[in-house]
Design an enzyme around this catalytic site. Structure first.
Site, mmCIF file in Angstrom:
data_model
loop_
_atom_site.group_PDB
_atom_site.id
_atom_site.type_symbol
_atom_site.label_atom_id
_atom_site.label_comp_id
_atom_site.label_asym_id
_atom_site.label_seq_id
_atom_site.Cartn_x
_atom_site.Cartn_y
_atom_site.Cartn_z
ATOM 1 N N ARG A 127 0.825 -1.232 0.000
ATOM 2 C CA ARG A 127 0.000 0.000 0.000
ATOM 3 C C ARG A 127 0.855 1.277 0.000
ATOM 4 N NH1 ARG A 127 -3.170 -3.053 3.812
ATOM 5 N NH2 ARG A 127 -4.805 -4.091 2.631
ATOM 6 N N LYS A 149 2.344 11.042 -11.825
ATOM 7 C CA LYS A 149 1.443 10.151 -12.576
ATOM 8 C C LYS A 149 2.189 8.856 -12.830
ATOM 9 C CE LYS A 149 -1.675 13.211 -15.052
ATOM 10 N NZ LYS A 149 -2.107 13.684 -16.374
ATOM 11 N N GLU A 191 7.822 17.159 -25.834
ATOM 12 C CA GLU A 191 7.186 17.567 -24.568
ATOM 13 C C GLU A 191 7.718 18.934 -24.120
ATOM 14 O OE1 GLU A 191 4.623 15.990 -23.511
ATOM 15 O OE2 GLU A 191 4.880 13.816 -23.377
ATOM 16 N N LYS A 233 6.354 22.553 -15.109
ATOM 17 C CA LYS A 233 5.572 21.394 -14.648
ATOM 18 C C LYS A 233 5.388 21.455 -13.135
ATOM 19 C CE LYS A 233 4.342 16.676 -15.090
ATOM 20 N NZ LYS A 233 4.405 15.415 -15.771
ATOM 21 N N GLU A 243 -5.251 17.037 -11.221
ATOM 22 C CA GLU A 243 -5.818 17.352 -12.539
ATOM 23 C C GLU A 243 -7.313 17.653 -12.487
ATOM 24 O OE1 GLU A 243 -3.936 15.273 -15.837
ATOM 25 O OE2 GLU A 243 -5.857 15.269 -16.866
ATOM 26 N N ARG A 247 -3.946 21.287 -14.676
ATOM 27 C CA ARG A 247 -2.978 20.243 -15.057
ATOM 28 C C ARG A 247 -3.344 19.577 -16.378
ATOM 29 N NH1 ARG A 247 0.142 15.620 -11.457
ATOM 30 N NH2 ARG A 247 1.261 14.784 -13.251
ATOM 31 N N ASN A 251 -1.753 17.843 -21.155
ATOM 32 C CA ASN A 251 -2.148 16.798 -22.108
ATOM 33 C C ASN A 251 -2.386 17.349 -23.513
ATOM 34 O OD1 ASN A 251 -2.173 14.767 -20.115
ATOM 35 N ND2 ASN A 251 -4.145 15.522 -19.389
ATOM 36 N N HIS A 254 -2.297 15.081 -26.502
ATOM 37 C CA HIS A 254 -2.191 13.700 -26.022
ATOM 38 C C HIS A 254 -3.415 12.855 -26.354
ATOM 39 C CE1 HIS A 254 1.325 15.240 -24.068
ATOM 40 N NE2 HIS A 254 1.569 14.124 -23.412
ATOM 41 N N HIS A 258 -2.244 9.598 -27.839
ATOM 42 C CA HIS A 258 -2.482 8.285 -27.231
ATOM 43 C C HIS A 258 -3.236 7.374 -28.202
ATOM 44 C CE1 HIS A 258 -2.007 9.782 -22.795
ATOM 45 N NE2 HIS A 258 -0.861 9.647 -23.412
ATOM 46 N N HIS A 271 6.226 7.870 -27.851
ATOM 47 C CA HIS A 271 5.246 8.761 -27.224
ATOM 48 C C HIS A 271 5.419 10.205 -27.725
ATOM 49 C CE1 HIS A 271 2.576 10.380 -24.177
ATOM 50 N NE2 HIS A 271 3.534 11.199 -23.783
#
Ligand code: NAD
Ligand code: GLY
Length: 369
Positions: A127, A149, A191, A233, A243, A247, A251, A254, A258, A271
């Site tokens: 955990r 992330k 990026e 960032k 987000e 935030r 993306n 993206h 993606h 990517h």
């Protein structure tokens, strides 16, 4: 001693202080004074892959051994196509076999794939165990190692399984970039351009002026680009860690990107390459909505072209693009939401667009067969 730049990612301090530092500089892999304060016990697990291990693992392990820190390595297969559940399980197998406890930190030594997998393992093993990022690609140094992330891909959708879980430290040794292939360097620059586009017009101007130095890996240009990207960032993540709004700007491109990665098969397009083509699609949509001018779209296209990145998506049917885009984390009540540009250096989160317009963009921005 080489200069070190440090940036703070400021997060909530209650009930515990989760803020952390990003240290950037040449040769930081051996700077145990920066790493040791984050190792609560005398044992650490280093997660890496078969490409990075021969290059940098021994250096890190021997530096730690000098300080009597016991290390064991978990060396995973290399590639985006391995960013899935089975590989994650290899990490858990090794952690259990080595009887790792709650105080045993995981160090991610590698690019974004290793960072995302290791972070998700750290978030879920017992955990939650301490987690440190040592990013070795430009993309990981400017983006994926910062902000917490973590996750894996699903055959149906990119990065769809994961957790927000912040590292305790990001140690960026820019000297590791000397071994990075050119194609991977360019993917990282995609990026970096994103930060200029969404947040800082002056940085975009700087990139236009210094792209040749970046591509030639001039250390001053590379360090500045890493630092400015991490500053932006860190600021965005500090303001909106989970987000809920701001935030999402990170993306940009993206949703399209993606979809490209998923539809082409993970790893076929890098990517950063998919993000580059996706950003041009987002720019085209923004122009159709009269948020930016054709001249601004041209400037954006030129910068990506000068970087050697793709400016058109691969030839996939519009239906396939739409199907993949439906499985995006920003989809709300079935509607795809796009990050749109309001100029160079300014973007807004989460807008829907009419499907006919989206199809026009796809038709204009996808390469011919
Ligand atoms: P990657 O991790 O696959 O690394 C690219 C290649 O470079 C790999 O073959 C790797 O082994 C090799 N490599 C790494 N460092 C090297 C070095 N110093 N010298 C030589 N080779 C080296 O790819 P990436 O571009 O670093 O990361 C892409 C991943 O990051 C994607 O899965 C993407 O979804 C994820 N990502 C996550 C975030 C986030 O916020 N968590 C942000 C952006 C991207
Ligand atoms: N790379 C997107 C984010 O960190 O939010």
């Amino acid at each position: 001693m080489n200069a070190i730049e440090s940036i703070e990612v400021a997060l909530d301090t209650l009930p515990e202080n989760r803020s952390y530092s990003i240290h950037i500089g040449q040769g930081l892999l051996s700077r145990m004074d920066l790493l040791l304060p984050h190792l609560p016990g005398k044992k650490v697990a280093i997660v890496t892959n078969t490409t990075i291990a021969p290059l940098y693992l021994e250096k890190l392990r021997s530096a730690l051994a000098e300080h009597h820190v016991e290390t064991f390595a978990i060396t995973l297969p290399d590639g985006e196509r391995y960013k899935h559940w089975e590989t994650l399980n290899l990490i858990f197998d090794a952690l259990l076999e080595h009887r790792c406890e709650r105080r045993t930190p995981l160090i991610a030594l590698g690019g974004g794939v290793i960072g995302d997998l290791t972070g998700f393992a750290a978030a879920t093993y017992l955990r939650g165990v301490p987690f440190i990022q040592i990013p070795t690609t430009l993309l990981a140094q400017v983006d994926s190692s910062v902000g917490g992330k973590t996750g894996i891909n699903h055959p149906l959708g990119k990065n769809m399984i994961g957790a927000f879980y912040q590292p305790q430290l990001v140690l960026t040794d820019s000297a590791t970039l000397t071994t990075l292939p050119d194609r991977e360097l360019r993917a990282g620059i995609a990026e970096i351009i994103k930060y200029g586009l969404i947040y800082d017009a002056n940085f975009f101007d700087w990139l236009e002026q210094h792209m040749n130095s970046l591509l030639a890996r001039d250390p001053a240009a590379v360090n500045y680009a890493i630092r400015r990207s991490c500053e932006i960032k860190a600021e965005i993540v500090s303001l909106d860690e989970r987000e809920s709004g701001l935030r999402a700007l990170l993306n940009l491109g993206h949703t399209f990107g993606h979809a490209i990665e998923n539809a082409m098969g993970y790893g076929a397009w890098l990517h950063g390459e998919a993000v580059a083509a996706g950003t041009l699609m987002a720019a085209d949509l923004s122009r159709r909505l009269q948020r930016i001018t054709s001249q601004e779209v041209d400037r954006i296209r030129h910068l990506f072209e000068n970087t050697g990145l793709p400016v058109k998506g691969p030839h996939i049917s519009p239906e396939r693009y739409l199907e993949s885009m439906q499985l995006d984390k920003k989809v709300k009540e079935g509607a795809i939401r796009f990050i749109l540009l309001d100029g160079i250096g300014k973007a807004s989160p989460g807008d829907t667009v009419p499907t006919p317009m989206l199809l026009e963009t796809l038709s204009a921005c996808v390469a011919d067969a």
